[in-house]
Design an enzyme around this catalytic site. Structure first.
Site, PDB file in Angstrom:
ATOM      1  N   HIS A  82       0.905  -1.205   0.006  1.00  0.00           N
ATOM      2  CA  HIS A  82       0.095  -0.049  -0.017  1.00  0.00           C
ATOM      3  C   HIS A  82       0.837   1.322  -0.073  1.00  0.00           C
ATOM      4  CE1 HIS A  82      -3.913   2.190   1.633  1.00  0.00           C
ATOM      5  NE2 HIS A  82      -2.846   3.077   1.490  1.00  0.00           N
ATOM      6  N   HIS A  84       1.746   5.211  -2.385  1.00  0.00           N
ATOM      7  CA  HIS A  84       1.266   6.237  -3.173  1.00  0.00           C
ATOM      8  C   HIS A  84       2.403   7.082  -3.939  1.00  0.00           C
ATOM      9  CE1 HIS A  84      -3.152   6.392  -1.536  1.00  0.00           C
ATOM     10  NE2 HIS A  84      -2.316   5.768  -0.544  1.00  0.00           N
ATOM     11  N   LYS A  87       1.987  10.180  -5.786  1.00  0.00           N
ATOM     12  CA  LYS A  87       2.001  11.398  -4.724  1.00  0.00           C
ATOM     13  C   LYS A  87       3.226  11.928  -4.171  1.00  0.00           C
ATOM     14  CE  LYS A  87      -2.678  11.282  -2.826  1.00  0.00           C
ATOM     15  NZ  LYS A  87      -3.196   9.930  -3.222  1.00  0.00           N
ATOM     16  N   HIS A 233      -9.411   1.859   0.612  1.00  0.00           N
ATOM     17  CA  HIS A 233      -9.325   2.758   1.694  1.00  0.00           C
ATOM     18  C   HIS A 233     -10.488   2.791   2.540  1.00  0.00           C
ATOM     19  CE1 HIS A 233      -5.782   3.869  -0.704  1.00  0.00           C
ATOM     20  NE2 HIS A 233      -5.459   5.020   0.373  1.00  0.00           N
ATOM     21  N   GLU A 236     -10.758   5.710   7.633  1.00  0.00           N
ATOM     22  CA  GLU A 236      -9.435   6.497   7.998  1.00  0.00           C
ATOM     23  C   GLU A 236      -9.925   7.781   8.805  1.00  0.00           C
ATOM     24  OE1 GLU A 236      -5.193   7.934   6.139  1.00  0.00           O
ATOM     25  OE2 GLU A 236      -6.931   7.432   4.759  1.00  0.00           O
ATOM     26  N   ASP A 334       2.775   3.330   2.939  1.00  0.00           N
ATOM     27  CA  ASP A 334       1.511   4.438   2.482  1.00  0.00           C
ATOM     28  C   ASP A 334       2.293   5.670   1.880  1.00  0.00           C
ATOM     29  OD1 ASP A 334      -0.926   5.272   2.240  1.00  0.00           O
ATOM     30  OD2 ASP A 334      -1.064   5.873   4.706  1.00  0.00           O
ATOM     31  N   ASN A 335       2.130   6.770   2.202  1.00  0.00           N
ATOM     32  CA  ASN A 335       2.692   7.999   1.610  1.00  0.00           C
ATOM     33  C   ASN A 335       3.864   8.387   2.069  1.00  0.00           C
ATOM     34  OD1 ASN A 335      -0.562   8.290   2.087  1.00  0.00           O
ATOM     35  ND2 ASN A 335      -0.135   9.787   0.465  1.00  0.00           N
TER      36      ASN A 335
END
Length: 445
Positions: A82, A84, A87, A233, A236, A334-335
């Site tokens: 997972h 991104h 981004k 998602h 959250e 994640d990010n």
């Protein structure tokens, strides 16, 4: 002061002696003796880029032709399920103004509308993957923001990047949009066709809109029709009324869906009443969902306060309760360096280290090391990843740390990455590579 650096033969057959392997990373563990943390001394024989044999360590100095790993731990190369990377690394030009979730949404939306050209997305993806590869990642799934017109930009870029990285990182992508956008059936059908054409995964952000069940039905029906897996998602937030994980599980059961479903975040579950939690988790187990927690990003965003008070909870979901029910659980990056998380470098060891501290992946260590290897490989349908087994690719991450406390007390920045039997260059790309993208200018689509 003493130090050592293991030297890996350039090619051919060799034996890695005196490693420590974890039970959760071994396809077959019969004949091995494990300590209380689940590690066993082992030797790994490599031949023509694949693992030929895994045997208990002999307990004596290795023969001349063997590589003495001196009791260092080895993990399989990582699976980061997972992320991104579309981004990634926009923080220098578009930081989160207050560290909040709404602040992240607004900042990313503004940056996407003005800056996410094909060249911009591709350059940041390339940088992200170079980081992941240098840290030891073998497979990675990214979400791709797919609101118009971005779906026509990012998906072709992803296809190009995936082909370029073939043989180094196995790449998957899932579309990402707010599930209410699926009310536009014509647009949703078109996006689904784009995802299917690029061998992607159908995904969305779910939240408690009045027609959530109908929208989930639309997604499950489309996934079944096109033979796509699903990735959501969900929840959250700390709002106890956010129960879309429960609704996703119900939809999976309602449709008799047989594909893989991965659900990320599920933060609100940790705030809900015990009877609600039990009912939800029973459905999640029955529906065979996989769940991924994003401990670093969730801790950064959740319960952030601006009134001189300290956050009251950790933001992560109930992985212990899930694992106890046999639910396939993972943690992931994640990010990275974007408004949703100002830090991170796509290093799954960092994720596992922080998850151990935040989620108590210790006392006992149990099978938690599988959360960055075998478990996400299962969620992503990867056969040759996440486990040490004879015949599998010789893809290992070798650490100097010899125990869990040694492994997790330092960043292990001197790790050795072996891919297809060969040690790779682990130098990380310099941030200056992206400087030209951070200039105060506007790119129109």
């Amino acid at each position: 002061m003493t130090s050592h650096r293991i030297s890996i033969p350039a090619s051919g057959a060799y034996r890695l002696a005196n490693l420590r392997l974890h039970r959760a990373h071994m396809g077959e563990s019969q004949g091995f003796t494990f300590d209380t943390d689940g590690f066993s001394p082992a030797d790994v024989t490599v031949d023509t880029g694949r693992i030929k044999a895994i045997t208990p360590a002999v307990g004596t100095a290795p023969a001349d032709e063997a590589v003495d790993c001196r009791g260092g731990i080895a993990f399989p190369t990582f699976v980061d399920c997972h992320t991104h990377i579309d981004k990634g690394h926009i923080w220098p030009r578009k930081p989160n103004p207050d560290g909040s979730f709404p602040g992240a949404l607004e900042a990313v939306g503004a940056d996407r509308q003005t800056r996410w050209s094909a060249d911009d997305v591709e350059a940041r993806m390339e940088f992200s993957l170079a980081c992941a590869y240098s840290h030891g990642t073998k497979a990675l799934r990214t979400h791709l923001d797919s609101l118009p017109p971005q779906e026509d930009i990012s998906w072709p870029v992803f296809e190009t990047v995936r082909e370029r990285w073939k043989g180094r990182i196995d790449l998957q992508a899932a579309c990402l949009f707010g599930i209410d956008s699926a009310r536009d059936e014509a647009w949703f059908n078109r996006l689904s066709d784009i995802v299917a054409r690029h061998n992607g995964v159908l995904g969305a952000v779910t939240y408690m809109v009045p027609d959530l069940d109908a929208l989930l039905d639309r997604m499950f029906a489309k996934a079944t029709d096109l033979g796509l897996d699903l990735d959501f998602h969900a929840d959250e937030t700390d709002d106890t009324n956010a129960v879309s994980l429960d609704r996703i599980a119900e939809a999976a059961l309602r449709h008799g869906y047989e594909g893989q479903i991965l659900v990320g975040h599920c933060c609100s579950l940790a705030r809900q009443a015990d009877d609600t939690v039990k009912a939800t988790l029973d459905k999640v187990a029955q529906a065979n969902l996989s769940v991924v927690s994003l401990p670093m990003c969730n801790m950064y965003l959740q319960d952030r306060r601006h009134d001189a008070t300290t956050p009251r909870w950790r933001g992560v979901t109930l992985l212990h309760e899930m694992a106890a029910r046999g639910i396939n659980v993972c943690v992931a990056s994640d990010n990275t360096r974007d408004p949703f998380y100002a830090y991170g470098d796509l290093d799954p060891l960092e994720v596992y280290r922080e998850a151990t501290r935040i989620l108590h992946f210790d006392h006992p260590v149990a099978s938690w090391p599988a959360t960055i290897a075998a478990n996400p490989a299962r969620a992503m349908r990867l056969e040759d990843a996440g486990l040490f087994k004879p015949g599998a690719g010789a893809d290992l991450v070798l650490f100097r740390g010899r125990s869990l406390t040694e492994l997790l007390s330092r960043p292990q920045s001197d790790r050795i990455i072996i891919r297809n039997g060969d040690a790779i260059d682990t130098a990380l790309p310099d941030y200056s590579i992206l400087d030209h993208l951070m200039e105060p200018q506007t790119h129109e689509h």
